[in-house]
Design a protein around this motif. Structure first.
Motif, mmCIF file in Angstrom:
data_model
loop_
_atom_site.group_PDB
_atom_site.id
_atom_site.type_symbol
_atom_site.label_atom_id
_atom_site.label_comp_id
_atom_site.label_asym_id
_atom_site.label_seq_id
_atom_site.Cartn_x
_atom_site.Cartn_y
_atom_site.Cartn_z
ATOM 1 N N ALA A 78 0.347 5.610 29.063
ATOM 2 C CA ALA A 78 -0.450 5.685 27.833
ATOM 3 C C ALA A 78 -0.532 7.119 27.315
ATOM 4 C CB ALA A 78 -1.850 5.131 28.082
ATOM 5 N N LYS A 79 -0.708 8.070 28.218
ATOM 6 C CA LYS A 79 -0.835 9.471 27.812
ATOM 7 C C LYS A 79 0.429 9.966 27.111
ATOM 8 C CE LYS A 79 -1.897 14.026 29.669
ATOM 9 N NZ LYS A 79 -2.236 14.802 30.853
ATOM 10 N N ARG A 80 1.573 9.501 27.552
ATOM 11 C CA ARG A 80 2.844 9.911 26.943
ATOM 12 C C ARG A 80 3.244 9.000 25.780
ATOM 13 N NH1 ARG A 80 5.679 13.543 30.541
ATOM 14 N NH2 ARG A 80 4.495 13.728 32.456
ATOM 15 N N GLU A 81 2.344 8.080 25.455
ATOM 16 C CA GLU A 81 2.538 7.152 24.342
ATOM 17 C C GLU A 81 3.833 6.353 24.484
ATOM 18 O OE1 GLU A 81 2.087 9.522 20.831
ATOM 19 O OE2 GLU A 81 -0.083 9.637 21.084
ATOM 20 N N LEU A 82 4.101 5.896 25.717
ATOM 21 C CA LEU A 82 5.246 5.037 25.982
ATOM 22 C C LEU A 82 4.794 3.584 25.883
ATOM 23 C CD1 LEU A 82 6.705 6.897 29.089
ATOM 24 C CD2 LEU A 82 7.300 7.209 26.696
ATOM 25 N N ARG A 83 5.721 2.704 25.656
ATOM 26 C CA ARG A 83 5.399 1.283 25.567
ATOM 27 C C ARG A 83 5.348 0.683 26.972
ATOM 28 N NH1 ARG A 83 9.491 -0.233 20.669
ATOM 29 N NH2 ARG A 83 8.361 0.902 19.059
ATOM 30 N N PRO A 84 4.267 0.016 27.329
ATOM 31 C CA PRO A 84 4.177 -0.600 28.656
ATOM 32 C C PRO A 84 5.285 -1.626 28.917
ATOM 33 C CG PRO A 84 2.028 -0.547 27.611
ATOM 34 C CD PRO A 84 3.027 -0.113 26.579
ATOM 35 N N ASN A 85 5.793 -2.284 27.860
ATOM 36 C CA ASN A 85 6.837 -3.283 28.073
ATOM 37 C C ASN A 85 8.200 -2.648 28.393
ATOM 38 O OD1 ASN A 85 7.325 -2.313 25.481
ATOM 39 N ND2 ASN A 85 7.789 -4.326 24.620
ATOM 40 N N TRP A 86 8.286 -1.313 28.373
ATOM 41 C CA TRP A 86 9.504 -0.640 28.824
ATOM 42 C C TRP A 86 9.626 -0.680 30.346
ATOM 43 C CZ3 TRP A 86 9.527 4.504 25.579
ATOM 44 C CH2 TRP A 86 9.889 4.207 24.250
ATOM 45 N N LEU A 87 8.548 -0.977 31.048
ATOM 46 C CA LEU A 87 8.563 -0.983 32.510
ATOM 47 C C LEU A 87 8.946 -2.368 33.024
ATOM 48 C CD1 LEU A 87 5.201 0.903 33.156
ATOM 49 C CD2 LEU A 87 7.500 1.875 33.053
ATOM 50 N N ARG A 88 10.124 -2.466 33.629
ATOM 51 C CA ARG A 88 10.554 -3.725 34.229
ATOM 52 C C ARG A 88 10.086 -3.793 35.688
ATOM 53 N NH1 ARG A 88 16.750 -5.005 34.106
ATOM 54 N NH2 ARG A 88 16.305 -5.338 31.899
#
Length: 164
Positions: free
Chosen positions: A88-98
């Motif tokens: 969240a801090k790096r503003e990445l999408r959680p759905n990128w994590l497989r």
């Protein structure tokens, strides 16, 4: 073109997952990784001492650990929450994590010389955090350390109130 550039400024890139893996494994190996006031790595080492396989695997997405022991549930939850906060801090999408795994292998041969042989107490262990993204790319952070199995007679217990 400016629209694409502004999206990159707003949203993080998948390559940042390698930095997240490095942060997780660095914290995991830290002496601040307490389980009931003792170093978490030593407690994990003691836990697998009775098993033929000297490997612990932690799935941070499903919050599971193998081999299972309920005394590690809080530690697993802590690192799962840390992963979520870093994403969240790096503003990445959680759905990128497989998949996100922390793997610790004890009593390994010292194949990697991060430090002078026998400069630290214990036997070599290898820790890695593997983040697989939605495109199938693996972002891996690897760390080598030395560790004895947990022994309360040799260790001082942490006095911190909020032990993991």
């Amino acid at each position: 073109m400016s629209f694409v550039r502004s999206l990159r400024d707003i949203m993080g890139c998948r390559r940042e997952l390698g930095s997240i893996a490095s942060g997780i494994i660095g914290s995991f190996c830290s002496r601040n990784n307490d389980v009931d006031g003792y170093w978490g790595i030593g407690k994990l080492h003691k836990h697998v001492d009775l098993f033929e396989s000297k490997v612990v695997s932690i799935d941070l997405l499903s919050q599971t650990i193998a081999p299972y022991d309920p005394s590690f549930e809080l530690m697993v939850k802590h690192y799962s929450e840390m992963l979520q906060k870093l994403v969240a801090k790096r503003e990445l999408r959680p759905n990128w994590l497989r998949a996100v795994h922390v793997r610790i292998e004890f009593d390994v041969t010292n194949e990697h010389y991060d430090h002078y042989w026998r400069s630290a107490l214990g036997n070599p262990c290898k820790m890695e955090c593997i983040i697989e993204d939605d495109l199938g790319k693996r972002h891996i952070a690897l760390l080598h350390a030395n560790c004895y199995p947990h022994d309360p007679r040799r260790e001082a217990r942490s006095t911190r109130i909020a032990n993991v």
